[in-house]
Design an enzyme around this catalytic site. Sequence first.
Site, PDB file in Angstrom:
ATOM      1  N   SER A  64      -5.318  15.809   5.417  1.00 35.28           N
ATOM      2  CA  SER A  64      -5.634  16.974   4.618  1.00 35.28           C
ATOM      3  C   SER A  64      -5.452  16.671   3.125  1.00 35.28           C
ATOM      4  O   SER A  64      -4.983  15.625   2.752  1.00 35.28           O
ATOM      5  CB  SER A  64      -4.760  18.146   5.030  1.00 35.28           C
ATOM      6  OG  SER A  64      -3.404  17.782   4.949  1.00 35.28           O
ATOM      7  N   THR A  76      -1.211  -1.497   7.862  1.00 39.17           N
ATOM      8  CA  THR A  76      -1.388  -2.827   8.414  1.00 39.17           C
ATOM      9  C   THR A  76      -0.161  -3.614   8.043  1.00 39.17           C
ATOM     10  O   THR A  76       0.479  -3.329   7.056  1.00 39.17           O
ATOM     11  CB  THR A  76      -2.580  -3.550   7.783  1.00 39.17           C
ATOM     12  OG1 THR A  76      -2.338  -3.667   6.388  1.00 39.17           O
ATOM     13  CG2 THR A  76      -3.865  -2.818   8.018  1.00 39.17           C
ATOM     14  N   THR A  95       0.861  -1.186   0.000  1.00 36.26           N
ATOM     15  CA  THR A  95       0.000   0.000   0.000  1.00 36.26           C
ATOM     16  C   THR A  95       0.896   1.234   0.000  1.00 36.26           C
ATOM     17  O   THR A  95       1.285   1.700  -1.052  1.00 36.26           O
ATOM     18  CB  THR A  95      -0.972   0.014   1.204  1.00 36.26           C
ATOM     19  OG1 THR A  95      -0.240  -0.244   2.393  1.00 36.26           O
ATOM     20  CG2 THR A  95      -2.066  -1.009   1.045  1.00 36.26           C
ATOM     21  N   ASN A 145       2.374  12.633   9.327  1.00 35.56           N
ATOM     22  CA  ASN A 145       1.168  12.244  10.044  1.00 35.56           C
ATOM     23  C   ASN A 145       0.299  13.426  10.459  1.00 35.56           C
ATOM     24  O   ASN A 145      -0.904  13.276  10.668  1.00 35.56           O
ATOM     25  CB  ASN A 145       1.532  11.356  11.228  1.00 35.56           C
ATOM     26  CG  ASN A 145       1.940   9.985  10.751  1.00 35.56           C
ATOM     27  OD1 ASN A 145       1.096   9.214  10.333  1.00 35.56           O
ATOM     28  ND2 ASN A 145       3.231   9.719  10.735  1.00 35.56           N
ATOM     29  N   LYS A 204       3.992  -6.749   3.832  1.00 37.77           N
ATOM     30  CA  LYS A 204       3.740  -5.337   3.572  1.00 37.77           C
ATOM     31  C   LYS A 204       3.570  -4.647   4.914  1.00 37.77           C
ATOM     32  O   LYS A 204       3.204  -5.258   5.916  1.00 37.77           O
ATOM     33  CB  LYS A 204       2.501  -5.132   2.710  1.00 37.77           C
ATOM     34  CG  LYS A 204       1.229  -5.534   3.383  1.00 37.77           C
ATOM     35  CD  LYS A 204       0.133  -4.494   3.320  1.00 37.77           C
ATOM     36  CE  LYS A 204       0.545  -3.152   3.818  1.00 37.77           C
ATOM     37  NZ  LYS A 204      -0.597  -2.364   4.341  1.00 37.77           N
ATOM     38  N   GLU A 225       7.727   5.342   6.981  1.00 33.70           N
ATOM     39  CA  GLU A 225       7.867   6.710   6.468  1.00 33.70           C
ATOM     40  C   GLU A 225       8.505   7.598   7.521  1.00 33.70           C
ATOM     41  O   GLU A 225       8.175   7.528   8.699  1.00 33.70           O
ATOM     42  CB  GLU A 225       6.514   7.265   6.055  1.00 33.70           C
ATOM     43  CG  GLU A 225       6.117   6.780   4.672  1.00 33.70           C
ATOM     44  CD  GLU A 225       4.772   7.293   4.261  1.00 33.70           C
ATOM     45  OE1 GLU A 225       4.617   8.515   4.151  1.00 33.70           O
ATOM     46  OE2 GLU A 225       3.879   6.463   4.060  1.00 33.70           O
TER      47      GLU A 225
END
Length: 453
Positions: free
Chosen positions: A453, A216, A183, A448, A205, A299
Site C-alpha cells: 500500500s 534477496t 536495500t 508485510n 545484504k 524487519e
Amino acid sequence: MAARMFALALTCATASALLTGHMSRLRADGRLPRGFSIGTTGLSFSPAEKPAMNAKMNMTLVVLDEPTESFAAVFTRNAFPGAPVLVGKRRMAERAVQAVVVNNKISNVCAGSPDGPVADSERVCAALAAELGLAGGAELVVPCSTGVIGWRLPVAQMCAAVPALVGARQRESALPAARGIMTTDAYPKMRAADACGGRIVAFAKGAGMIEPNMATMLAYVLTDVAVPRDALREMLPRVAAASFNCISVDGDQSTSDTLIALASGAVPLASGSAPLAEFERALLSVCAQLAADVVRNGEGVRHVMEVVVSGAPSEASARAIGKAVVNSNLFKCAVAGNDPNVGRILAAVGSCAGVVLPDVPIGGASIRIGGRSVFEDGRFQLTGDTEDVLYAYFKQAELPLHAETPCDEGFPFPPHERTVLIEVDLRAGDARARVLGADLTSEYVAINADYRS
Ligand SMILES: *[C@@H]1O[C@H](CO)[C@@H](O)[C@H](O)[C@H]1NC(C)=O
C-alpha cells in the site's frame, strides 16, 4: 508493556556509545585482503515502469588486481532466477574472473523480452570491462542485482556511472561495499577473520526473506589466501549449507540469492589438508556470523533463535528438526512474547521427527533452553522458578524496535548479538546441526500486510 521497558531504559547516550563500538568493529573487520580494490557510486533515474519516480541506485564494484581462477559461487534454486544469476552461472564455467559488479534497487528478474534482462546485465559488464581495460572483456565480470522484481535495469544511466564507479576504487576497506549493496537492510553486515597467514572478509545484504517481493540475500567473500579453485568450489557449498542455508526468517527463497567467493592468491597456501581445513573453519565462522547478522536485521525481528540439534542419526535430519522449531509459527509467536512455551518446541520436534525419522525412537530426548533443562527422559522439568528464569532469559535476548529507540535515528546497528539458545539432544546418533531463526512479531505482520500500500 514489558517489551517497552527495555527500550526506554536505553538512553541516547548509551545508544551512541554502542554505535561507536560497533563502528570500530566494522572498521577493523573491513580491512581488505591483498589484491582487491572496491568502489561504490550512486545514481538517480526514472524507472521505465514508474516514470514519475525519482529512484536512487547504488553500484558497487569489487576488482581483483589480476584475473583469478580461484572463484566459486552458490546460487538460488528458485525456478525464476534473475538474469544476473543466469549470467553468473555461465561465468562459473570461465577459466577466470576479475570483477564483480552489484546494483541495488532493481533485481533484473523476468523484465521485458526473455533476452532483455540477460543482455542488460551483459551490457553493464561490458562497460565495466572496457573502463577497467580488462583484456578478457565482459566474461571477466560477474553481475549481481537486487531490488524490485519485474523492472528493467536503467542500463544507459548505469553505463554512464561506470567511470565514477571505477574512479572511486580504494584498497582500504570493504565497508563502503557492505553499505552500497544494501536495500531494506537497516545496517551494513560485514565479518572477517585471519586464516592461513591471510585474511577473509565477507559482506552481505538481506533483511531476511521478510519482504518476499523484494528481499534477496547477496553475500561476497574476499580472500587473499591462494585456495585452489577445486578446493574452494568443494568447500563453499558445504559452508553455505551450514551457514546461509541454516537460517530462516519466514522460509521464502528469493530469485536472486547469490554467494560468491573470490581468492586473489596473494598469500600462498601451504600444501596438505590441514591448511585447507583451517581455511574452511575460518570461512565457516565468518559466514555463520554473517548469516546471524542477516536474521538479526530482519524487519520486525525481536529475538534471534539458535537451535542446536544433536544426537541425530544424520545431519539432514538434525537440520530438518532445527528448521521445524524455528519455523513453527506457534513457537515463533511465543518467543516474540517472551513466553517460554516449551510444549510448542516438543510439538515441533515431534511433528518433524515423526516424518523424517519415523522408525527412530526419540523417547530419551532432552531439551534445554539457555542451558537450563526443560525436558529430560520423556518428562518436562518445569518446576520451581523455571518459568521466571526462562522469561528473564528471553527478555535479555530481546532486540528493541526501531520505533521504541530513544534516538531519532533509531539503531542503525544491532545493539547486541544475543540469541535464544535451544538445544535438542535426540540421543539417537552422532550428527548435529545448528539453525538460526527469528520470532514472529506483530511488527512483522504489520510491515508485510502494508507492504503494497
Ligand atoms: C548510494 O547512492 C547515494 C546517491 O544515490 C549516495 O549518496 C551514497 O553515498 C551511495 N552510497 C554508497 C555506499 O556509495
